[in-house]
Design a protein around this motif. Structure first.
Motif, short mmCIF file in Angstrom:
data_model
loop_
_atom_site.label_atom_id
_atom_site.label_comp_id
_atom_site.label_asym_id
_atom_site.label_seq_id
_atom_site.Cartn_x
_atom_site.Cartn_y
_atom_site.Cartn_z
N LYS A 13 35.23 43.21 32.24
CA LYS A 13 34.87 43.14 34.70
C LYS A 13 35.23 45.04 34.59
N ASP A 14 35.08 45.08 35.30
CA ASP A 14 36.02 46.26 36.46
C ASP A 14 37.05 45.81 36.29
N PRO A 15 37.97 47.32 36.17
CA PRO A 15 39.34 47.65 36.26
C PRO A 15 40.16 46.67 37.33
N ASP A 16 40.53 46.62 37.36
CA ASP A 16 41.71 46.20 38.48
C ASP A 16 43.03 47.08 39.00
N ARG A 18 46.32 48.41 41.16
CA ARG A 18 47.30 47.91 42.09
C ARG A 18 48.36 49.30 41.91
N ALA A 27 46.81 49.56 35.84
CA ALA A 27 45.45 49.02 36.15
C ALA A 27 45.77 47.83 34.62
N ASN A 28 44.68 46.55 35.30
CA ASN A 28 44.72 45.87 34.26
C ASN A 28 43.14 45.32 33.74
N PHE A 29 42.44 45.40 32.43
CA PHE A 29 41.07 45.28 32.27
C PHE A 29 41.32 44.01 31.20
N ASN A 50 43.04 41.38 26.69
CA ASN A 50 44.15 42.45 28.15
C ASN A 50 45.29 43.24 27.57
N ALA A 62 40.77 53.23 36.27
CA ALA A 62 40.35 52.96 37.49
C ALA A 62 38.94 53.36 38.21
N LYS A 66 34.06 50.83 34.45
CA LYS A 66 33.86 49.90 34.92
C LYS A 66 33.41 48.47 33.90
N LYS A 67 32.41 47.85 34.55
CA LYS A 67 32.33 46.56 33.58
C LYS A 67 31.24 46.72 32.86
#
Length: 166
Positions: A13-16, A18, A27-29, A50, A62, A66-67
């Motif tokens: 999925k797209d990176p998160d 914060r 960034a989490n992915f 993860n 980020a 992307k996904k």
């Protein structure tokens, strides 16, 4: 002692992205990494790993991944724990990335993945380039960028044992 992880996989999925209270980007992915073997049904399974990346590389991840993007991660394995809202101890194991490599040209992850590995050329922005024609000077030892030099055209490959590096 050594703690080193190297992965190549596709983002699930797209990176998160914060920011910490101090303004540090993180960034989490999750990477889907194919296993090298198949199961009893002949299907290839994947591990979902993860990953976390900090600071400037987090912003780059980020902004540019992307996904479905193919990425390489170099980092270390880390385990941490915290207490959730119910007071239960939760353990998290993740890869803390030292670097993340973008292994496809921009936009290639959204294209149809046919037999030509992503359907685009590196650096081409998803567009195939055509070789210019220079009169009668045709293919003088050069390969067009839209041809696969390793494709099997039905002819035997002429190679001697002296050409092999092993």
């Amino acid at each position: 002692m050594m703690n080193r992880v190297v992965l190549v996989g596709r983002l699930t999925k797209d990176p998160d992205l914060r920011y910490t209270p101090n303004g540090v980007p993180v960034a989490n992915f999750t990477l889907a990494v194919n296993r090298t073997f198949t199961n009893q049904q002949g299907e290839r399974e994947a591990d979902f790993i993860n990953c976390v990346v900090w600071r400037r590389p987090a912003e780059n991840v980020a902004n540019f991944l992307k996904k479905g993007s193919l990425a390489g991660v170099d980092g270390r394995l880390q385990t941490r724990s915290y207490d959730d809202q119910d007071g239960k101890r939760v353990y998290v194991t993740e890869v803390v990335a030292d670097s993340v490599q973008f292994l496809e040209p921009r936009g290639a992850a959204s294209q149809d993945r046919g037999g030509d590995f992503g359907g685009s050329q590196f650096g081409g922005g998803g567009q195939r380039s055509q070789s210019p024609s220079y009169g009668d000077q045709r293919n003088q030892g050069y390969t067009r960028t839209d041809e696969d030099p390793f494709s099997n055209d039905g002819q035997p490959i002429d190679i001697s044992d002296d050409d092999l590096p092993f």
